[in-house]
Motif scaffolding. Structure first.
Motif, PDB file in Angstrom:
ATOM      1  N   VAL A   1       0.852  -1.185   0.000  1.00 47.94           N
ATOM      2  CA  VAL A   1       0.000   0.000   0.000  1.00 47.94           C
ATOM      3  C   VAL A   1       0.886   1.233   0.000  1.00 47.94           C
ATOM      4  O   VAL A   1       2.000   1.221   0.533  1.00 47.94           O
ATOM      5  N   THR A   2       0.366   2.323  -0.600  1.00 57.08           N
ATOM      6  CA  THR A   2       1.141   3.554  -0.693  1.00 57.08           C
ATOM      7  C   THR A   2       0.410   4.679   0.005  1.00 57.08           C
ATOM      8  O   THR A   2      -0.779   4.917  -0.233  1.00 57.08           O
ATOM      9  N   LEU A   3       1.136   5.396   0.859  1.00 58.33           N
ATOM     10  CA  LEU A   3       0.627   6.545   1.575  1.00 58.33           C
ATOM     11  C   LEU A   3       1.143   7.802   0.867  1.00 58.33           C
ATOM     12  O   LEU A   3       2.330   7.919   0.559  1.00 58.33           O
ATOM     13  N   SER A   4       0.247   8.747   0.682  1.00 59.73           N
ATOM     14  CA  SER A   4       0.598   9.960  -0.046  1.00 59.73           C
ATOM     15  C   SER A   4       0.981  11.082   0.919  1.00 59.73           C
ATOM     16  O   SER A   4       0.400  11.215   2.001  1.00 59.73           O
ATOM     17  N   CYS A   5       1.947  11.897   0.511  1.00 56.42           N
ATOM     18  CA  CYS A   5       2.332  13.087   1.251  1.00 56.42           C
ATOM     19  C   CYS A   5       2.708  14.174   0.258  1.00 56.42           C
ATOM     20  O   CYS A   5       3.604  13.985  -0.577  1.00 56.42           O
ATOM     21  N   GLU A   6       2.008  15.297   0.334  1.00 52.53           N
ATOM     22  CA  GLU A   6       2.250  16.432  -0.568  1.00 52.53           C
ATOM     23  C   GLU A   6       2.428  17.693   0.273  1.00 52.53           C
ATOM     24  O   GLU A   6       1.678  17.916   1.225  1.00 52.53           O
ATOM     25  N   GLN A   7       3.411  18.527  -0.098  1.00 55.80           N
ATOM     26  CA  GLN A   7       3.601  19.796   0.610  1.00 55.80           C
ATOM     27  C   GLN A   7       3.746  20.945  -0.381  1.00 55.80           C
ATOM     28  O   GLN A   7       4.315  20.773  -1.455  1.00 55.80           O
ATOM     29  N   ASN A   8       3.194  22.099   0.009  1.00 55.38           N
ATOM     30  CA  ASN A   8       3.313  23.293  -0.830  1.00 55.38           C
ATOM     31  C   ASN A   8       4.058  24.394  -0.089  1.00 55.38           C
ATOM     32  O   ASN A   8       3.784  25.583  -0.282  1.00 55.38           O
TER      33      ASN A   8
END
Lengths: 114, 114
Positions: free
Chosen positions: A19-26
């Motif tokens: 499974v893949t966990l997403s992490c995005e930052q701006n």
């Protein structure tokens, strides 16, 4: 608003499944991190990346993998090799190199095994 | 190695009570010390920090003083509110280290009753 977004909030894994966990930052931060949090324990570092296309193992990297193809994104894959994946996973970023460097955290993903 | 020891929780207080959460550390160098707070279902937020001996960090009515002689960084608040209910983490980082080298304590759960 600037910040870190983790998704999904809750995730369930079957035996033998990746499974893949997403992490995005701006926040335009160079450095990103993945921590694992278990009940009654402090945070333990899984992987970290200080720049695009580069990452290093933390203290408990076995059974996990990451990629850093874009500055904004640092996904974590929990592989079938991780035999005890149930935990709360936290992504963080920092303005590496600043004299006032500090961690900014996402709101976390709770991973459970079915 | 470096380590952080926090008082075990959970801690339950009535509103307007005085709060102390003990934190002691072991470090080979001269660390910076931090308190992070985690509200239910969220990531960690930096609450306060101190970078050298005798410094006092403060924020939102919370205070902690860096005591080199006792290797401690106890968190205090004179009058807690229900909204202070959260998990509190003490952490250290060697002064020459990056965010990667943060070492967290196991966390202390605080519940404030109205």
């Amino acid at each position: 608003d600037g910040g870190i977004t983790q998704s999904p909030k809750y995730l369930f894994r079957k035996e033998g499944q990746n499974v893949t966990l997403s992490c995005e930052q701006n926040l335009n931060h160079d450095a990103m991190y993945w921590y694992r949090q278990d009940p009654g324990q402090g945070l333990r570092l899984i992987y970290y990346s200080q720049i695009v296309n580069d990452f290093q193992k933390g203290d408990i990297a076995e059974g996990y993998s990451v990629s850093r193809e874009k500055k904004e994104s640092f996904p974590l894959t929990v592989t079938s090799a991780q035999k005890n994946p149930t935990a709360f996973y936290l992504c963080a970023s920092s303005n590496r190199g600043s004299t006032n460097e500090k961690l900014f955290f996402g709101s976390g993903t709770q991973l459970s095994v079915l | 190695g470096d380590s952080v020891t926090q008082m075990e929780g959970p801690v339950t207080l009535s509103e307007e009570a005085f709060l102390t959460i003990n934190c002691t550390y072991t470090a080979t160098g001269y660390p910076s010390l931090f308190w992070y707070v985690q509200y239910p279902g969220e990531g960690l937020q930096l609450l306060l920090k101190a970078t050298k001996a005798d410094d006092k960090g403060s924020n939102k009515g919370f205070e902690a003083t860096y005591r080199k002689e006792t290797t401690s960084f106890h968190l205090e608040k004179g009058s807690v509110q229900v909204s202070d209910s959260a998990v509190y983490f003490c952490a250290l980082r060697l002064s020459s280290g990056s965010a990667r080298q943060l070492t967290f304590g196991s966390g202390t759960q605080l519940t404030v009753l109205p």
